[in-house]
Design a protein around this motif. Structure first.
Motif, PDB file in Angstrom:
ATOM      1  N   VAL A  29      -9.146   0.388   1.100  1.00 26.92           N
ATOM      2  CA  VAL A  29     -10.024   1.401   1.693  1.00 26.92           C
ATOM      3  C   VAL A  29      -9.225   2.635   2.108  1.00 26.92           C
ATOM      4  CG1 VAL A  29     -11.553   1.912   3.636  1.00 26.92           C
ATOM      5  CG2 VAL A  29     -11.724  -0.284   2.458  1.00 26.92           C
ATOM      6  N   SER A  30      -8.100   2.424   2.775  1.00 24.69           N
ATOM      7  CA  SER A  30      -7.287   3.543   3.244  1.00 24.69           C
ATOM      8  C   SER A  30      -6.757   4.368   2.077  1.00 24.69           C
ATOM      9  CB  SER A  30      -6.118   3.028   4.089  1.00 24.69           C
ATOM     10  OG  SER A  30      -6.574   2.304   5.208  1.00 24.69           O
ATOM     11  N   SER A  31      -6.234   3.706   1.068  1.00 25.26           N
ATOM     12  CA  SER A  31      -5.689   4.419  -0.091  1.00 25.26           C
ATOM     13  C   SER A  31      -6.778   5.176  -0.841  1.00 25.26           C
ATOM     14  CB  SER A  31      -5.005   3.429  -1.042  1.00 25.26           C
ATOM     15  OG  SER A  31      -3.887   2.828  -0.425  1.00 25.26           O
ATOM     16  N   THR A  32      -7.958   4.553  -0.966  1.00 24.94           N
ATOM     17  CA  THR A  32      -9.062   5.218  -1.652  1.00 24.94           C
ATOM     18  C   THR A  32      -9.457   6.500  -0.929  1.00 24.94           C
ATOM     19  OG1 THR A  32      -9.917   3.106  -2.473  1.00 24.94           O
ATOM     20  CG2 THR A  32     -11.441   4.959  -2.466  1.00 24.94           C
ATOM     21  N   MET A  33      -9.510   6.455   0.407  1.00 25.95           N
ATOM     22  CA  MET A  33      -9.840   7.643   1.183  1.00 25.95           C
ATOM     23  C   MET A  33      -8.767   8.723   1.036  1.00 25.95           C
ATOM     24  SD  MET A  33     -12.752   7.700   2.731  1.00 25.95           S
ATOM     25  CE  MET A  33     -12.423   8.982   3.955  1.00 25.95           C
ATOM     26  N   LEU A  34      -7.512   8.317   1.061  1.00 25.27           N
ATOM     27  CA  LEU A  34      -6.427   9.282   0.907  1.00 25.27           C
ATOM     28  C   LEU A  34      -6.470   9.931  -0.473  1.00 25.27           C
ATOM     29  CD1 LEU A  34      -3.598   7.249   2.671  1.00 25.27           C
ATOM     30  CD2 LEU A  34      -4.457   9.471   3.408  1.00 25.27           C
ATOM     31  N   LEU A  35      -6.745   9.138  -1.489  1.00 24.11           N
ATOM     32  CA  LEU A  35      -6.857   9.679  -2.846  1.00 24.11           C
ATOM     33  C   LEU A  35      -8.015  10.666  -2.929  1.00 24.11           C
ATOM     34  CD1 LEU A  35      -6.218   6.454  -4.959  1.00 24.11           C
ATOM     35  CD2 LEU A  35      -4.695   8.423  -4.762  1.00 24.11           C
ATOM     36  N   ALA A  36      -9.104  10.372  -2.227  1.00 31.22           N
ATOM     37  CA  ALA A  36     -10.259  11.267  -2.224  1.00 31.22           C
ATOM     38  C   ALA A  36      -9.919  12.608  -1.586  1.00 31.22           C
ATOM     39  CB  ALA A  36     -11.425  10.623  -1.490  1.00 31.22           C
ATOM     40  N   PHE A  37      -8.918  12.625  -0.701  1.00 27.93           N
ATOM     41  CA  PHE A  37      -8.470  13.866  -0.067  1.00 27.93           C
ATOM     42  C   PHE A  37      -7.404  14.572  -0.900  1.00 27.93           C
ATOM     43  CE2 PHE A  37     -10.959  12.637   3.413  1.00 27.93           C
ATOM     44  CZ  PHE A  37     -10.937  13.602   4.403  1.00 27.93           C
ATOM     45  N   GLY A  38      -7.178  14.082  -2.107  1.00 24.70           N
ATOM     46  CA  GLY A  38      -6.239  14.737  -3.013  1.00 24.70           C
ATOM     47  C   GLY A  38      -4.803  14.274  -2.912  1.00 24.70           C
ATOM     48  N   VAL A  39      -4.566  13.167  -2.210  1.00 18.21           N
ATOM     49  CA  VAL A  39      -3.211  12.638  -2.069  1.00 18.21           C
ATOM     50  C   VAL A  39      -2.832  11.880  -3.340  1.00 18.21           C
ATOM     51  CG1 VAL A  39      -1.719  11.170  -0.665  1.00 18.21           C
ATOM     52  CG2 VAL A  39      -3.577  12.452   0.406  1.00 18.21           C
ATOM     53  N   SER A  40      -1.601  12.004  -3.787  1.00 20.85           N
ATOM     54  CA  SER A  40      -1.148  11.317  -5.002  1.00 20.85           C
ATOM     55  C   SER A  40      -1.063   9.811  -4.755  1.00 20.85           C
ATOM     56  CB  SER A  40       0.222  11.841  -5.432  1.00 20.85           C
ATOM     57  OG  SER A  40       1.220  11.406  -4.533  1.00 20.85           O
ATOM     58  N   PRO A  41      -1.085   8.988  -5.823  1.00 19.02           N
ATOM     59  CA  PRO A  41      -1.013   7.530  -5.644  1.00 19.02           C
ATOM     60  C   PRO A  41       0.193   7.062  -4.838  1.00 19.02           C
ATOM     61  CG  PRO A  41      -1.700   8.042  -7.872  1.00 19.02           C
ATOM     62  CD  PRO A  41      -1.329   9.351  -7.239  1.00 19.02           C
ATOM     63  N   ALA A  42       1.367   7.620  -5.105  1.00 18.94           N
ATOM     64  CA  ALA A  42       2.567   7.204  -4.372  1.00 18.94           C
ATOM     65  C   ALA A  42       2.471   7.588  -2.903  1.00 18.94           C
ATOM     66  CB  ALA A  42       3.818   7.818  -4.998  1.00 18.94           C
ATOM     67  N   TYR A  43       2.000   8.818  -2.618  1.00 18.86           N
ATOM     68  CA  TYR A  43       1.808   9.238  -1.237  1.00 18.86           C
ATOM     69  C   TYR A  43       0.803   8.334  -0.531  1.00 18.86           C
ATOM     70  CZ  TYR A  43       4.084  13.798  -2.096  1.00 18.86           C
ATOM     71  OH  TYR A  43       4.964  14.793  -2.391  1.00 18.86           O
ATOM     72  N   SER A  94       8.542   5.441  -9.600  1.00 21.60           N
ATOM     73  CA  SER A  94       9.114   5.778 -10.901  1.00 21.60           C
ATOM     74  C   SER A  94       8.038   6.207 -11.890  1.00 21.60           C
ATOM     75  CB  SER A  94       9.879   4.574 -11.476  1.00 21.60           C
ATOM     76  OG  SER A  94      10.876   4.122 -10.581  1.00 21.60           O
ATOM     77  N   ILE A  95       6.899   5.493 -11.903  1.00 19.08           N
ATOM     78  CA  ILE A  95       5.812   5.790 -12.837  1.00 19.08           C
ATOM     79  C   ILE A  95       4.481   5.742 -12.100  1.00 19.08           C
ATOM     80  CG2 ILE A  95       7.040   4.863 -14.833  1.00 19.08           C
ATOM     81  CD1 ILE A  95       5.354   2.342 -14.614  1.00 19.08           C
ATOM     82  N   ASP A  96       3.403   6.084 -12.796  1.00 21.94           N
ATOM     83  CA  ASP A  96       2.064   6.076 -12.212  1.00 21.94           C
ATOM     84  C   ASP A  96       1.542   4.644 -12.150  1.00 21.94           C
ATOM     85  OD1 ASP A  96      -0.460   6.523 -11.349  1.00 21.94           O
ATOM     86  OD2 ASP A  96      -1.086   7.789 -13.017  1.00 21.94           O
ATOM     87  N   GLY A  97       1.361   4.128 -10.930  1.00 24.06           N
ATOM     88  CA  GLY A  97       0.887   2.756 -10.763  1.00 24.06           C
ATOM     89  C   GLY A  97      -0.566   2.552 -11.126  1.00 24.06           C
ATOM     90  N   ALA A  98      -1.295   3.631 -11.437  1.00 23.35           N
ATOM     91  CA  ALA A  98      -2.715   3.505 -11.766  1.00 23.35           C
ATOM     92  C   ALA A  98      -2.961   2.733 -13.055  1.00 23.35           C
ATOM     93  CB  ALA A  98      -3.352   4.897 -11.874  1.00 23.35           C
ATOM     94  N   VAL A  99      -1.928   2.577 -13.896  1.00 25.85           N
ATOM     95  CA  VAL A  99      -2.120   1.858 -15.160  1.00 25.85           C
ATOM     96  C   VAL A  99      -2.441   0.384 -14.914  1.00 25.85           C
ATOM     97  CG1 VAL A  99      -0.621   3.424 -16.451  1.00 25.85           C
ATOM     98  CG2 VAL A  99       0.365   1.406 -15.367  1.00 25.85           C
ATOM     99  N   LEU A 100      -2.099  -0.117 -13.725  1.00 25.70           N
ATOM    100  CA  LEU A 100      -2.370  -1.523 -13.408  1.00 25.70           C
ATOM    101  C   LEU A 100      -3.818  -1.765 -12.980  1.00 25.70           C
ATOM    102  CD1 LEU A 100       0.822  -2.271 -11.294  1.00 25.70           C
ATOM    103  CD2 LEU A 100       0.401  -2.952 -13.654  1.00 25.70           C
TER     104      LEU A 100
END
Length: 258
Positions: A29-43, A94-100
């Motif tokens: 939930v927290s990561s999804t909200m942060l991503l919605a605010f434009g934060v990168s996956p690693a951030y 190192s890479i984009d974790g979204a591929v998982l």
């Protein structure tokens, strides 16, 4: 800045109530909200785990005080989870974790359906997973949690509850292990930053108010977690866990297709 703090404080409170009671969802939930605010996956992952250091400590204390922890299971999961989490943090920087995400989504959908089946069908209880089976489960759960910004609870709790383990002790144990996992992942992000491995780590402090909100909201909710899971009937808990997993997986699928 102030509004951002209160928004994420509310998110942190609700996410921690769910996470503390069901053993999952705070990081997702927290990561999804942060991503919605434009934060990168690693951030997003680093920020969510920084907040979780505080919330998981409070939640673990609550579960230990209510005797919801199976310590034999704890010592089997914790080392494997830490190894997987550190590896996941290294990969994410190192890479984009979204591929998982597509693979995890498919797995969670199946597990959510299986848990609901067990809740309504009430089949005979199966033997708990062996120590050998818990090691890869912990590694995978820790890796997905770090690389995806959340996932330790959905992967590990879903699997253990689906195998027939008592929901109360699964949730309490998984939440308690999560504190040590979160500390390890946060330390791995910090090491990556200090050693220069995480080359795109500029601007982390830009989201300090969001992280502070997640911490405050989570800390306010954490003391109620152990009481909720202790009093909730096992069947009800399994139904809620199954529905939650399916909803989270469905939302992630919608994000991927959108």
């Amino acid at each position: 800045m102030g509004s951002e703090f209160f928004i994420f404080a509310a998110v942190g409170f609700l996410a921690q109530i769910v996470d503390g009671a069901l053993g999952m969802a705070y990081g997702v939930v927290s990561s999804t909200m942060l991503l919605a605010f434009g934060v990168s996956p690693a951030y997003a992952s680093a920020s969510a785990h920084a907040a979780e250091v505080f919330t998981t400590a409070a939640s673990a204390t609550s579960h230990v005080s209510h005797r919801n922890v199976d310590w034999k299971l704890f010592w089997r999961l914790a080392p494997a989870g830490v190894v997987g989490g550190v590896l996941g943090a290294y990969v994410l920087t190192s890479i984009d974790g979204a591929v998982l995400r597509p693979y995890v989504t498919a797995y969670l959908t199946l597990m959510g359906g299986y848990i609901l089946y067990r809740a309504f069908k009430q089949p005979k209880t199966q033997p708990e997973p062996t120590a050998a089976a818990l090691v890869p489960l912990g590694v995978v759960g820790g890796f997905v949690d770090a690389a995806g910004g959340g996932g330790w609870g959905p992967v590990v709790t879903s699997t253990l509850v689906g195998s027939g383990s008592a929901p109360r002790y699964v949730v309490g144990t998984v939440n308690t292990v999560e504190f040590f996992l979160t500390v390890a992942i946060s330390a791995a992000f910090l090491v990556s930053l200090l050693t220069g491995h995480w080359a795109e780590a500029n601007g982390l402090l830009d989201h300090a108010m969001a992280v502070a909100g997640l911490i405050v909201g989570g800390l306010l909710a954490a003391p109620f977690a152990g009481y909720v899971v202790r009093k909730m009937p096992a069947r009800t808990l399994m139904i809620i866990v199954g529905c939650l997993v399916i909803v989270l997986a469905g939302y992630q699928t919608w994000q991927l297709l959108g």
